[in-house]
Scaffold this active site. Structure first.
Site, PDB file in Angstrom:
ATOM      1  N   ASP A  42       0.946  -1.079   0.007  1.00 57.89           N
ATOM      2  CA  ASP A  42       0.072  -0.125  -0.011  1.00 57.89           C
ATOM      3  C   ASP A  42       1.120   1.342  -0.171  1.00 57.89           C
ATOM      4  OD1 ASP A  42      -1.811   2.134   0.773  1.00 57.89           O
ATOM      5  OD2 ASP A  42      -2.458   1.394   2.472  1.00 57.89           O
ATOM      6  N   LYS A  57       2.756  11.557  -3.805  1.00 55.23           N
ATOM      7  CA  LYS A  57       1.954  10.569  -4.465  1.00 55.23           C
ATOM      8  C   LYS A  57       0.769  11.469  -4.978  1.00 55.23           C
ATOM      9  CE  LYS A  57      -1.621   6.960  -3.338  1.00 55.23           C
ATOM     10  NZ  LYS A  57      -2.153   6.173  -2.404  1.00 55.23           N
ATOM     11  N   GLU A  87      -7.069   0.561  -4.261  1.00 55.50           N
ATOM     12  CA  GLU A  87      -7.022   0.313  -2.825  1.00 55.50           C
ATOM     13  C   GLU A  87      -8.349  -0.110  -2.269  1.00 55.50           C
ATOM     14  OE1 GLU A  87      -5.746   4.345  -1.876  1.00 55.50           O
ATOM     15  OE2 GLU A  87      -3.894   3.900  -2.566  1.00 55.50           O
ATOM     16  N   ASP A 122     -12.979   5.090   1.282  1.00 54.31           N
ATOM     17  CA  ASP A 122     -11.712   5.142   1.198  1.00 54.31           C
ATOM     18  C   ASP A 122     -11.104   6.674   1.315  1.00 54.31           C
ATOM     19  OD1 ASP A 122      -8.793   5.092   1.172  1.00 54.31           O
ATOM     20  OD2 ASP A 122      -8.981   3.744  -0.357  1.00 54.31           O
TER      21      ASP A 122
END
Ligand code: AMP
Length: 577
Positions: free
Chosen positions: A8, A70, A147, A170
């Protein structure tokens, strides 16, 4: 048992897991925790540190740290780190390398393959940049998975014999995804996915930072340029405040001085849950839109959802939990740790790929989260106007999928066509995201209306291949995989060279660095007398580290920790606390 690890790669922290006999297990890092901050820092010596030590450095030396990269994956943006300029995928590869080292230590063997997760709403460029990061870290990336899908795999692994409708919410540090799925007899069928790739926990922190600065009539961007040390310390204060608000009613934020230290009697800014909710109102409104869309695409009402699963550290915010509970009319399930569930799911996916017998009764289907198509021209009143979007793959189609459509040339003897590929749902291409283009060159002469065949293939990694050809002509193909803003072999070589030129700080001393950088950060938060005491112990410790004498380091570490205890400063060995 395979050694393909599940990773992850998060905005604020990353972690990895591996599938063992009884199921997926998390891999500890060298600090004994599972969460490795996705932060890269450069020490004064020019050496690179990744993880906790770099995170400590972020407050005192923001110019020598890179975090939240990211958010810029797949873009042309570069990030400076001291004298170096690095791309988001290069920085990510350093984080991945650190995880791989931990995994190799844990497994006692080399780790060469991985499944890496990305937000469901990551576009082609962002996915490909993630794959490149993995490759630069020396990994064969067996699959890129979403994810929330990974999180759902953990849920499905534990609820194989049930029949339920699940919604995964999420909210990570930088992205927000909603996924609706059905679980029945070991099959996990993703029905719809929606989200926003620029909405995450960090935005909530920024709202508090902005409010504090606004009180002083300062815009965040201006303050950041003028007084970076002050804003770095303030952001750290606000981040802690935001986290505390998940459990407490009221928090106080201490206002740092311009040099980034907290003065002896700091001005304080009080925030209670109500004030935080007011500050976050616009962000919370943005949360509802993708949930509405995912449910609509799955043709389900909120009441028809049996379980709501929370994923990502920012779902710890009480504000978000209350919102979700009122939206679905039921509280979310709390069985799984929102920080850990994605990595565990990636390890289950690795086991599925490797045909591990423990999961051979599980099947999963995923969807393509966006509509993908090309630019076309339309005719209105005899006039041709370009700029219109024509969808070829509709959002939430089950993947893998391949579809071909036929288009025609618009003018006589037109010998070439540029196929421009877009992602989005808007009618005009200017309002969608341009993904790339492909030139069909050898169209045979003839009147307007010559057929051009265009095929879109979307694979299980979420990567799109576009193929186009005219009758009798050559097939032109572009895998938008090779398209990360022009990342060709030379550029990959360039990235490898740039990474190899970096001097990496020895991992065996990273724990010492984390402690030293933590103390350096604390120096800015304590009074003059305390500062003198801590400074002295820190000098002694730094001297011991430089001497590389293990015994001396241990002795100095003990003294330093004793000073911290005496000053009532709590030190956590890892970032999980
Ligand atoms: P990620 O690493 O991408 O899953 O996201 C971590 C995000 O979760 C960051 O924005 C954190 O600020 C946020 N976060 C972590 N713990 C908490 C907490 N206890 N309360 C509120 N936000 C949190």
């Amino acid at each position: 048992m395979s050694n393909v690890i599940g990773i992850d790669l998060g905005t604020t922290h990353s972690l990895c897991a591996v599938f063992r006999e009884d199921g997926p297990v998390l891999i500890p890092n060298l600090h004994g925790g599972f969460l490795t901050p996705s932060v890269v820092g450069m020490l004064e010596s020019g050496e690179i540190v990744v993880g906790s030590a770099a995170k400590e450095l972020r407050v005192t030396h923001p110019e020598r740290t890179a975090s939240c990269f990211k958010r810029y994956m797949g873009s042309d943006r570069t990030i400076s780190l001291g004298k170096n300029t690095l791309r988001p995928y290069e920085l990510s590869s350093l984080v991945l390398k650190s995880l791989v080292s931990d995994a190799e230590k844990f497994l006692g063997t080399s780790v060469l393959e991985a499944v890496i997760t990305v937000p469901a709403y990551f576009n082609e460029h962002q996915r490909q940049a993630t794959k490149v990061a993995g490759e630069l870290a020396g990994l064969r990336v067996k699959r890129i998975i979403n994810e929330p899908t990974a999180a759902a795999l953990v849920y499905g692994f534990h609820a194989r014999d049930q029949e339920r409708q699940l919604c995964v919410i999420d909210l990570g540090g930088g992205t927000f995804d909603v996924t609706v799925m059905e679980v029945f007899e070991g099959t996990l069928e993703i029905r719809a996915t929606a989200g926003e790739s620029m909405l995450g926990g960090e935005d909530f922190t920024d709202r508090i930072v902005s409010a504090v600065l606004q009180n002083e009539k300062l815009a965040l961007e201006v303050a950041e340029l003028k007084h970076p040390l002050r804003v770095a310390r303030l952001r750290d204060e606000c981040e802690q405040a935001k986290r505390k608000l998940s459990n407490e009613e009221v928090v106080r934020i201490r206002l740092p001085d311009l040099d980034g230290t907290i003065p002896e009697n700091p001005k304080e800014f009080r925030v209670d849950r109500k004030a935080f909710a007011d500050l976050s109102e616009a962000l919370m409104q943005r949360i509802s839109t993708p949930i509405d869309r995912a449910l609509r695409d799955a043709r389900l009402s909120p009441q028809e959802i049996d379980d709501v699963l929370l994923v990502g550290g920012a779902t710890r915010m009480q504000l978000l939990r209350d919102h979700v509970a009122s939206y679905f009319g039921k509280p979310p399930i709390m069985e799984f740790n929102p920080d850990e569930v994605v990595a565990l799911g990636a390890a289950i996916q690795a086991a599925l790929i490797e045909n591990d017998t423990a999961v051979n009764d599980m099947v999963m289907t995923d969807v393509c989260p966006f509509t993908l198509g090309i630019e076309i021209a339309k005719e209105f009143g005899g006039q041709t106007t370009a700029g219109y979007f024509h969808p070829i793959l509709h959002r939430n189609s089950t993947i893998p999928i391949s579809r071909e459509e036929v288009f025609v040339t618009v003018s006589p003897n037109q010998h070439q066509v540029e196929v421009r590929v877009f992602q989005g749902d808007a009618r005009k291409v200017v309002d969608n995201i341009a993904l790339g283009s492909l030139l069909v060159k050898d169209i045979a002469p003839g009147p307007a209306g010559q057929p051009i065949y265009i095929r879109f293939t979307y694979d299980l990694n979420g990567l799109l291949e576009v193929e186009a050809y005219s009758t009798g002509g050559t097939k032109h193909r572009t895998v938008l995989t090779n398209h990360v803003h022009g990342l060709n072999e030379d550029q990959i070589k360039d990235a490898i060279d740039r990474l190899q030129a970096l001097k990496i700080y020895p991992r065996e001393n990273l724990e010492y660095q984390k402690l030293a950088r933590f103390c350096e950060r604390m120096l800015g938060e304590i009074n003059r007398e305390e500062r003198k005491q801590l400074d002295r112990a820190l000098d002694y410790f730094e001297d011991a580290i430089a001497s590389s004498n293990k015994e001396e380091c241990e002795r100095a570490e003990e003294i330093l920790k004793a000073v911290l205890a005496e000053l009532g400063i709590e030190y956590f060995e890892n970032d999980d606390e």
